[in-house]
Design a protein around this motif. Structure first.
Motif, PDB file in Angstrom:
ATOM      1  N   ARG A 153      50.881  -4.110 -72.063  1.00 18.89           N
ATOM      2  CA  ARG A 153      49.946  -4.021 -70.206  1.00 18.89           C
ATOM      3  C   ARG A 153      51.733  -5.159 -69.592  1.00 18.89           C
ATOM      4  NH1 ARG A 153      44.707  -7.691 -70.804  1.00 18.89           N
ATOM      5  NH2 ARG A 153      43.590  -6.191 -71.564  1.00 18.89           N
ATOM      6  N   GLN A 154      52.635  -5.822 -70.112  1.00 17.85           N
ATOM      7  CA  GLN A 154      53.331  -5.785 -68.762  1.00 17.85           C
ATOM      8  C   GLN A 154      54.327  -4.460 -68.918  1.00 17.85           C
ATOM      9  OE1 GLN A 154      54.238  -8.892 -66.918  1.00 17.85           O
ATOM     10  NE2 GLN A 154      52.160  -9.242 -67.235  1.00 17.85           N
ATOM     11  N   ARG A 195      48.935  13.069 -65.509  1.00 19.12           N
ATOM     12  CA  ARG A 195      48.139  12.350 -65.879  1.00 19.12           C
ATOM     13  C   ARG A 195      49.097  11.702 -67.319  1.00 19.12           C
ATOM     14  NH1 ARG A 195      42.463  13.591 -66.695  1.00 19.12           N
ATOM     15  NH2 ARG A 195      41.046  14.000 -64.877  1.00 19.12           N
ATOM     16  N   ARG A 220      61.756  -4.782 -64.015  1.00 18.96           N
ATOM     17  CA  ARG A 220      60.808  -5.621 -63.793  1.00 18.96           C
ATOM     18  C   ARG A 220      61.296  -6.421 -62.877  1.00 18.96           C
ATOM     19  NH1 ARG A 220      58.150  -8.197 -67.675  1.00 18.96           N
ATOM     20  NH2 ARG A 220      57.101  -9.280 -65.994  1.00 18.96           N
ATOM     21  N   ALA A 250      53.064   9.217 -71.882  1.00 16.33           N
ATOM     22  CA  ALA A 250      54.728   8.996 -72.486  1.00 16.33           C
ATOM     23  C   ALA A 250      54.678   7.323 -72.651  1.00 16.33           C
ATOM     24  CB  ALA A 250      55.497   9.635 -70.804  1.00 16.33           C
ATOM     25  N   ALA A 251      54.533   6.654 -71.450  1.00 13.02           N
ATOM     26  CA  ALA A 251      54.645   5.312 -71.220  1.00 13.02           C
ATOM     27  C   ALA A 251      53.886   4.646 -72.996  1.00 13.02           C
ATOM     28  CB  ALA A 251      54.515   4.741 -70.354  1.00 13.02           C
ATOM     29  N   LYS A 258      56.552 -10.929 -59.515  1.00 14.07           N
ATOM     30  CA  LYS A 258      55.301 -10.360 -58.698  1.00 14.07           C
ATOM     31  C   LYS A 258      55.005 -11.588 -58.632  1.00 14.07           C
ATOM     32  CE  LYS A 258      54.563  -5.522 -60.875  1.00 14.07           C
ATOM     33  NZ  LYS A 258      54.433  -5.191 -62.019  1.00 14.07           N
ATOM     34  N   ASP A 278      51.862  10.611 -67.631  1.00 13.29           N
ATOM     35  CA  ASP A 278      53.332   9.617 -67.664  1.00 13.29           C
ATOM     36  C   ASP A 278      53.138   7.642 -68.283  1.00 13.29           C
ATOM     37  OD1 ASP A 278      54.510   9.414 -64.177  1.00 13.29           O
ATOM     38  OD2 ASP A 278      54.977  10.464 -65.528  1.00 13.29           O
ATOM     39  N   LEU A 279      51.447   7.719 -67.839  1.00 15.39           N
ATOM     40  CA  LEU A 279      50.648   6.600 -68.946  1.00 15.39           C
ATOM     41  C   LEU A 279      51.074   7.365 -70.610  1.00 15.39           C
ATOM     42  CD1 LEU A 279      49.241   4.251 -69.172  1.00 15.39           C
ATOM     43  CD2 LEU A 279      47.237   5.164 -68.814  1.00 15.39           C
ATOM     44  N   MET A 337      60.339   7.342 -63.820  1.00  9.80           N
ATOM     45  CA  MET A 337      59.597   6.284 -64.595  1.00  9.80           C
ATOM     46  C   MET A 337      60.693   4.714 -64.030  1.00  9.80           C
ATOM     47  SD  MET A 337      57.979   5.547 -68.041  1.00  9.80           S
ATOM     48  CE  MET A 337      57.026   7.233 -68.082  1.00  9.80           C
ATOM     49  N   ASN A 338      60.331   3.471 -63.723  1.00 12.00           N
ATOM     50  CA  ASN A 338      61.259   2.607 -63.460  1.00 12.00           C
ATOM     51  C   ASN A 338      61.198   1.536 -64.957  1.00 12.00           C
ATOM     52  OD1 ASN A 338      62.524   0.509 -62.722  1.00 12.00           O
ATOM     53  ND2 ASN A 338      60.916   0.622 -60.188  1.00 12.00           N
ATOM     54  N   THR A 339      62.167   1.313 -65.404  1.00 12.98           N
ATOM     55  CA  THR A 339      62.408   0.334 -66.471  1.00 12.98           C
ATOM     56  C   THR A 339      62.031  -1.074 -65.495  1.00 12.98           C
ATOM     57  OG1 THR A 339      64.334   1.178 -66.817  1.00 12.98           O
ATOM     58  CG2 THR A 339      62.085   1.566 -68.349  1.00 12.98           C
ATOM     59  N   LEU A 352      53.978  -1.823 -69.652  1.00 16.82           N
ATOM     60  CA  LEU A 352      52.900  -0.635 -68.761  1.00 16.82           C
ATOM     61  C   LEU A 352      53.354  -0.426 -67.729  1.00 16.82           C
ATOM     62  CD1 LEU A 352      50.720   0.004 -71.379  1.00 16.82           C
ATOM     63  CD2 LEU A 352      52.037   1.763 -71.156  1.00 16.82           C
ATOM     64  N   GLN A 353      53.264  -1.187 -67.349  1.00 20.01           N
ATOM     65  CA  GLN A 353      52.752  -2.221 -65.632  1.00 20.01           C
ATOM     66  C   GLN A 353      54.621  -1.773 -65.290  1.00 20.01           C
ATOM     67  OE1 GLN A 353      50.821  -5.724 -65.171  1.00 20.01           O
ATOM     68  NE2 GLN A 353      49.116  -4.677 -65.595  1.00 20.01           N
ATOM     69  N   GLY A 354      55.293  -2.239 -65.597  1.00 15.87           N
ATOM     70  CA  GLY A 354      56.958  -2.028 -65.426  1.00 15.87           C
ATOM     71  C   GLY A 354      57.105  -0.625 -65.374  1.00 15.87           C
ATOM     72  N   TRP A 355      57.328  -0.263 -66.387  1.00 11.60           N
ATOM     73  CA  TRP A 355      57.418   1.142 -66.093  1.00 11.60           C
ATOM     74  C   TRP A 355      56.663   1.631 -65.179  1.00 11.60           C
ATOM     75  CZ3 TRP A 355      57.043   1.776 -72.309  1.00 11.60           C
ATOM     76  CH2 TRP A 355      58.022   0.848 -72.749  1.00 11.60           C
ATOM     77  N   LEU A 356      55.320   1.895 -64.861  1.00 13.39           N
ATOM     78  CA  LEU A 356      54.657   2.929 -64.239  1.00 13.39           C
ATOM     79  C   LEU A 356      55.096   1.853 -62.864  1.00 13.39           C
ATOM     80  CD1 LEU A 356      51.959   2.729 -66.935  1.00 13.39           C
ATOM     81  CD2 LEU A 356      53.492   4.726 -66.009  1.00 13.39           C
ATOM     82  N   VAL A 357      55.316   1.506 -62.361  1.00 12.87           N
ATOM     83  CA  VAL A 357      55.523   0.836 -60.812  1.00 12.87           C
ATOM     84  C   VAL A 357      55.566   2.206 -59.799  1.00 12.87           C
ATOM     85  CG1 VAL A 357      56.484  -0.236 -59.085  1.00 12.87           C
ATOM     86  CG2 VAL A 357      56.609  -1.296 -61.349  1.00 12.87           C
ATOM     87  N   ARG A 358      54.700   2.494 -59.437  1.00 10.71           N
ATOM     88  CA  ARG A 358      54.618   3.200 -58.456  1.00 10.71           C
ATOM     89  C   ARG A 358      55.957   3.356 -57.287  1.00 10.71           C
ATOM     90  NH1 ARG A 358      50.659   3.939 -61.375  1.00 10.71           N
ATOM     91  NH2 ARG A 358      50.381   5.627 -62.231  1.00 10.71           N
ATOM     92  N   LEU A 383      46.475   0.120 -64.331  1.00 12.35           N
ATOM     93  CA  LEU A 383      46.338  -0.104 -66.176  1.00 12.35           C
ATOM     94  C   LEU A 383      45.503   0.266 -66.310  1.00 12.35           C
ATOM     95  CD1 LEU A 383      48.307   0.830 -67.801  1.00 12.35           C
ATOM     96  CD2 LEU A 383      48.540  -1.855 -68.000  1.00 12.35           C
TER      97      LEU A 383
END
Lengths: 175, 185
Positions: free
Chosen positions: B176-177, B126, A5, B131-132, A8, B128-129, A1-3, B179-185, A20
């Motif tokens: 949301r910000q 499924r 930022r 956990a986040a 964008k 990861d979300l 998991m990348n924390t 989560l989006q940051g943490w869930l970058v693939r 999401l």
């Protein structure tokens, strides 16, 4: 998991939001608990079904609170010469004396709360919240009038009230 | 974590009605059947709102006990499932509010600074979300779960949690910000 930022673009933001939302759609609606929780529920509802509410305790708490709230309102309208037969203790001393006792009492209450009748628990916690609010009001007043004997005495009574509620609910045989 | 299939309550919505009627008459077997049918959804809600397995288990039990004691207030105007999940969210919100209030007496930690003792959600498919979500700050997690997963409106969340609508929106944006940051693939 990348924390980390990253900057964008709006398009990236939109895409991330869509991703999401897609991830959310994929979440399972239900998750099975790791253990069967029914036994604990059954045990509690069995007690609830056959136990009347502790009306006497609730009335006692409510009566005490009514007196307390009346006192706070009375003082908040400016009267400062409440008769005080008992010696006045400064609020710093009260905090020092009651602080550890409160922690122990609250811990004891928290430990027994799960076993309480849910309705009684709700009532008690609502009443404790009222006491907490009253204590906050008194402290607010003490900031501007720290040597006011009536306020200090009222704080002491409020502490005593909270202690008596906690003691009553943790020692009541019907809980 | 058990792999039981609990995607949707078993049985149709109409199946709840006779069980609810029987449970209101004091039939614990009927209530157990309702528990078996809905525990997955109730537990998932508790787990996502708290991010903590032990708390979620305790609050799931609290929710069903409260449902039992409040069944007389269920008028059947909404689905039993809707009523139960709403009651569950209220149980968790009440618990978290009391916890915050009581902790604040003895601690200088505020809501956003308070980190739950552990995040025990298992990793896997499924997850990861999940956990986040568990890692989100409490306020942001509460709004995210209620709004984006449970479908509550901002004004409903604000009214129930005692916050402003604007605060809810800000919390959701923050969630949301993050989560989006943490869930970058």
């Amino acid at each position: 998991m990348n924390t980390t930022r990253t900057d964008k673009t709006p398009v990236d933001e939109l895409q991330a939001l869509r991703q999401l939302k897609a991830d959310i759609e994929q979440l399972p609606k239900a998750i099975a608990p790791e253990r069967d929780l029914w036994a604990g529920i059954e045990s509690r509802i069995s007690r609830t079904a056959h136990k009347p509410r502790n009306a006497l305790l609730e009335m006692s708490v409510a009566a005490g609170l009514a007196a307390l709230v009346s006192s706070v309102m009375f003082l908040s309208f400016g009267r400062q010469d409440v008769t005080a037969p008992a010696p006045i203790i400064a609020y710093e001393q009260l905090d020092a004396a009651y602080g550890p006792l409160r922690q122990v009492s609250l811990a004891r209450y928290n430990a027994s709360a799960a076993q309480m009748d849910p309705q009684l628990r709700l009532t008690v916690e609502q009443n404790l919240a009222i006491i907490d609010k009253a204590m906050g009001e008194i402290r607010k007043a003490l900031k501007s009038r720290p040597n006011d004997p009536a306020l200090n005495q009222l704080l002491q009574r409020t502490y005593e009230q909270e202690m008596s509620v906690l003691a009553a609910v943790t020692t009541s045989k019907s809980i | 974590m058990l792999e039981a299939s609990l995607e949707l309550p078993q049985g149709s919505v109409d199946d709840d009605a006779p069980l609810v009627r029987a449970a209101r008459e004091g039939d614990k077997r009927a209530f157990e059947a309702l528990y078996r049918r809905h525990v997955g959804r109730v537990y998932a809600l508790c787990l996502r709102l708290t991010g903590h397995v032990a708390n979620a288990e305790e609050l799931t039990q609290d929710a069903f006990v409260r449902a039992w004691t409040h069944l007389e207030h269920f008028r059947g105007e909404a689905l039993f499932a809707t009523w139960l999940y709403r009651l569950t969210a209220n149980v968790v919100i009440d618990h978290q509010r009391k916890q915050r209030s009581w902790f604040s007496r003895f601690s200088s930690m505020d809501d956003e600074g308070f980190i739950e003792p552990s995040h025990e959600i298992a990793h896997g498919e499924r997850r990861d979300l999940e956990a986040a979500i568990a890692k989100l700050p409490k306020g942001a997690r509460q709004v995210f779960v209620l709004h984006d997963i449970e479908g509550w409106q901002h004004d409903e969340i604000a009214a129930r949690t005692g916050t402003a609508v604007g605060t809810c929106k800000a919390q959701l944006h923050r969630a949301r910000q993050l989560l989006q940051g943490w869930l970058v693939r």
